[in-house]
Scaffold this active site. Structure first.
Site, PDB file in Angstrom:
ATOM      1  N   ARG A 147       0.765  -1.447  -0.099  1.00  0.00           N
ATOM      2  CA  ARG A 147      -0.030   0.103   0.111  1.00  0.00           C
ATOM      3  C   ARG A 147       0.796   1.267  -0.111  1.00  0.00           C
ATOM      4  O   ARG A 147       0.454   2.307  -0.026  1.00  0.00           O
ATOM      5  CB  ARG A 147      -1.258   0.197   1.236  1.00  0.00           C
ATOM      6  CG  ARG A 147      -1.982  -1.191   1.052  1.00  0.00           C
ATOM      7  CD  ARG A 147      -3.230  -0.951   1.892  1.00  0.00           C
ATOM      8  NE  ARG A 147      -3.803  -2.406   1.786  1.00  0.00           N
ATOM      9  CZ  ARG A 147      -3.257  -3.661   2.449  1.00  0.00           C
ATOM     10  NH1 ARG A 147      -2.331  -3.041   3.590  1.00  0.00           N
ATOM     11  NH2 ARG A 147      -3.759  -4.873   2.518  1.00  0.00           N
ATOM     12  N   GLY A 207      -1.468 -11.499   9.131  1.00  0.00           N
ATOM     13  CA  GLY A 207      -1.140 -12.909   9.114  1.00  0.00           C
ATOM     14  C   GLY A 207      -2.153 -13.761   9.818  1.00  0.00           C
ATOM     15  O   GLY A 207      -2.385 -14.909  10.367  1.00  0.00           O
ATOM     16  N   ASP A 331     -13.887 -11.709  11.842  1.00  0.00           N
ATOM     17  CA  ASP A 331     -12.895 -10.855  11.043  1.00  0.00           C
ATOM     18  C   ASP A 331     -13.201  -9.443  10.972  1.00  0.00           C
ATOM     19  O   ASP A 331     -12.888  -8.942   9.762  1.00  0.00           O
ATOM     20  CB  ASP A 331     -12.807 -11.643   9.814  1.00  0.00           C
ATOM     21  CG  ASP A 331     -11.665 -11.305   8.694  1.00  0.00           C
ATOM     22  OD1 ASP A 331     -10.506 -10.490   9.568  1.00  0.00           O
ATOM     23  OD2 ASP A 331     -11.630 -11.258   7.663  1.00  0.00           O
ATOM     24  N   CYS A 637      -7.157 -18.664  -3.177  1.00  0.00           N
ATOM     25  CA  CYS A 637      -6.521 -18.185  -4.238  1.00  0.00           C
ATOM     26  C   CYS A 637      -7.020 -18.172  -5.539  1.00  0.00           C
ATOM     27  O   CYS A 637      -7.291 -17.254  -6.318  1.00  0.00           O
ATOM     28  CB  CYS A 637      -5.065 -18.758  -4.447  1.00  0.00           C
ATOM     29  SG  CYS A 637      -3.930 -18.246  -2.985  1.00  0.00           S
TER      30      CYS A 637
HETATM   31 CA    CA Z   1      -8.520 -10.777   8.604  1.00  0.00          CA
END
Ligand code: CA
Length: 712
Positions: A147, A207, A331, A637
């Protein structure tokens, strides 16, 4: 650490001679420091005095991403055109905010690569490739992005995907020093931009989807020496705590052995500095694994997950925190962009910090104390009804604490109501502009969850998240996903205007003092709107989806608008097949505009492919087994339901069936980032996944027959 000898050392005798001449004539050069990227605290704090430069990530330390340049305005924007462009030789997501200092642009691309350009002509001055091993990509949730860089006193700083922090000479890109900031044997990564405060370069990491313990580190800008490190979640309580705040935090964890799986709380994106209060704010991420039931079965808030934490920049000492999502199980990171501003609330000027984290509520906090001021939902939210005005805590829907028996369809999902895409605060309109998503996601506890040393460790049941096989049902879901640009009033806590996009995954935002808002979108258009009303004033087709945030700068009196265009990031990677096709191609390029710019893009090449799978010979049971394994190990992915978002190979089209076992189990494509999965899969598993992919290709071949080329 290494230090390269840079070519200008060869000119030392000449420079010494010139200096001697100046001294002898009594004319001394100003002690001006390095010629390139000569940025220090004095310059960043007075950034409004030189609006032609964009010297730190959010332009100013308050991270408002608001440009004071006035040459481009509502009256002449129809004359805005392409001035120059640079096409990168990578084909993955671009999320960086460029830095511009004194006519030079510094920007990072895919794979943590760094580029310097003449900001007026577009000439590439130098580039640096940190040579991230391609196989490290398996440790990343959300594409091989970066970023942005930071600059300070002649150096350029970048964090790499494999956890290094690197300092380069701004003059020629040569390596000054490099340090490993994360445990090299654990699945950490860096995608966020460093910030430099008081000769310290601050860097976090990611992570938490894999099993990580979050921390932020401060390094000496000139030597790379570690000065302090702040851990965001407690480690093993049997061992001494690294900082006193963790003694308080550990009382909010209960009954589990979270430290064995890291606990989460990674600081993977936003940070901000307040020079007046001498506070450094960090945005802390989700729990690892996602479910509190696994991390901390006795309940508790699990500090400092999903929190904004204020620390002292000199020492990393804790000052205050505010937790957006106590006991996070969804999350719902609070790593999103934090903007510092002074706004009038109930008749008094307040120093506030503002954030629109993943959980769907827009927060306004007092940044001196962390006191809750207000919060309102900016998107569809069902995990909590509202934020209680007295306690500042969410009133959580009891069903949101999901178990193993049935999924809870949460809004927002893990992509968030808003994620890393930078916002912009315009002090003239008083509005905050940012891209919003409306998403839903089924959370269900994985039965018999076992932590693995390899791959995702969210504790969520992978199969319930698989998209339906039926094309009509998939279309229904696609229609439910919504994305828009909002102009949000942080005082009234409400939307003033919004522009709907066809895609959920859109770009970060820039606003200007000339009533303009710039944003790229997932359809590949780079647009300008009026800041007060959201009227579209200008549009440019970039031929690829845009997710990064634009900037504005000036060189020799000419104002420019720049944006990194290049489709990618977590959402396209994981559910790209649910997005519109127009954006499902990555052309990685930097686009720079000025009034009267007349450059054109080359014609867009679009390739249509036909599905041509081998015969399906496996039993339905094997295909089902393959579906489970695919969504556990491959979908993050190659895309949910084997539909790729255009970044990595779409396995429905693969021609590699004859060498499938070698690719999946022996790592024969390791050099392209496809690692061996032999730690977690055997030959029978690999064959089952192959059968599922073949079955999906046959199913979609039938779905696509009869459609026109355009619809495909
Ligand atoms: Ca996350």
């Amino acid at each position: 650490m290494t230090k390269d000898i840079s070519p200008q050392f060869l000119f030392l005798p000449f420079i010494t001679a010139v200096a001697a001449l100046l001294l002898s004539t009594g004319l001394q050069a100003e002690p001006s420091g390095p010629r390139q990227a000569n940025v220090d605290a004095r310059r960043i704090l007075a950034a409004d005095d030189e609006p032609g430069n964009w010297m730190s990530h959010g332009r100013t330390y308050d991270e408002q991403r608001y440009s004071l340049l006035t040459q481009i305005n509502e009256k002449n924007i129809d004359r805005l055109g392409l001035s120059w462009r640079y096409d990168f030789d990578t084909h993955r997501g671009l999320e960086a905010t460029p830095i511009v200092v004194d006519g030079v642009m510094y920007v990072s691309g895919s794979w943590s690569r760094v580029y310097a350009f003449d900001a007026a002509s577009g000439k590439l001055l130098w580039q640096y490739n940190p040579q991230v091993p391609p196989e490290w990509a398996v440790n990343l949730c959300c594409d091989v992005v970066n970023r942005g860089v930071a600059v300070w006193k002649g150096s350029v700083y970048v964090g790499t995907l494999d956890g290094r922090l690197i300092a380069l000479a701004a003059s020629d890109g040569s390596l000054l020093w490099s340090v490993q900031t994360t445990p090299a044997d654990k699945p950490y990564s860096i995608t966020g931009a460093p910030r430099v405060v008081k000769d310290k370069v601050m860097i976090g990491n990611g992570g938490a989807e894999f099993g990580a313990r979050g921390f932020v580190s401060a390094y000496d800008t000139s030597t790379g020496e570690l000065i302090w490190r702040f851990y965001t979640v407690p480690g093993n309580p049997a061992e001494p705590f690294e900082n006193p705040a963790l003694e308080m935090a550990v009382t909010t964890w209960s009954g589990g052995e979270w430290w064995k799986r890291g606990g989460g709380g990674t600081v993977w994106d936003a940070m901000a500095y307040d020079a007046e209060l001498d506070l450094f704010y960090i945005g802390v991420g989700n729990g690892s694994p996602w479910s509190r039931e696994i991390r901390s079965p006795g309940g508790g808030d699990n500090l400092f997950l999903s929190s904004i934490v204020a620390v002292r920049p000199d020492t990393g000492e804790y000052v205050w925190h505010y937790q957006t999502t106590p006991g996070d199980s969804w999350d719902y990171t609070a790593t999103q962009h934090m903007i510092l501003a002074e706004i009038e609330i109930d008749g008094s000027q307040r120093k506030v910090i503002m954030q629109a984290p993943k959980n769907g509520f827009f927060y306004v906090l007092d940044r001196e104390t962390g006191e809750f001021i207000s919060a309102k939902a900016f998107t569809d939210v069902n995990w909590a009804s509202h934020i209680d005005q007295t306690t500042g805590r969410p009133v959580v829907n009891p069903e949101a604490h999901y178990g193993q028996s049935k999924p809870f369809m949460a809004m927002p999902g893990p992509a968030g109501g808003h994620t890393w895409q930078p916002m912009s605060y315009n002090p003239v309109t008083g509005l905050v502009y940012f891209p919003v998503m409306s998403t839903a996601y089924p959370y269900m506890l994985e039965s018999g969850f076992k932590f693995q040393s390899f791959g995702w460790n969210t504790g969520n049941d992978d199969l319930v998240t698989a998209l339906p096989e039926d094309e009509a049902q998939r279309k229904e879901i696609k229609a439910m996903l919504k994305g828009w640009l909002v102009a949000w009033d942080p005082v009234q806590q409400k939307s003033i205007w919004q522009v709907n996009h066809a895609n959920i995954w859109n770009g970060g935002v820039l606003s200007t003092s000339t009533n303009l808002v710039f944003q790229g979108n997932g359809e590949g258009y780079f647009n300008a709107y009026s800041a007060d009303q959201g009227q579209q004033l200008w549009s440019f087709f970039a031929q690829t989806g845009i997710t990064a945030a634009p900037i504005s700068y000036a060189v020799d009196g000419e104002q420019y608008i720049a944006v990194m265009a290049g489709w990618g990031g977590g959402v396209p990677l994981i559910i790209g097949g649910m997005l519109t096709d127009a954006a499902n191609q990555n052309v990685s390029r930097l686009l720079v505009f000025k009034l009267g710019g007349e450059k054109q893009l080359p014609p867009l090449k679009v390739q249509y492919r036909e599905l041509d799978p081998p015969p399906l010979e496996a039993t339905p049971e094997t295909v089902q087994q393959g579906k489970v394994l695919y969504h556990k190990y491959c979908g993050s992915c190659h895309g949910n339901s084997a539909i790729s978002g255009g970044l990595l190979p779409d396995l429905r089209y693969t021609q590699m069936h004859a060498v499938w076992q070698q690719v999946v189990l022996e790592g024969s494509l390791r050099s392209r980032g496809m690692v061996s999965f032999d730690q977690v899969l055997n030959q029978e598993d690999a064959r089952a996944i192959q059968s599922y992919v073949i079955a999906r290709a046959h199913r979609d071949k039938a779905n696509l027959e009869g459609m026109t080329k355009h619809e495909k």
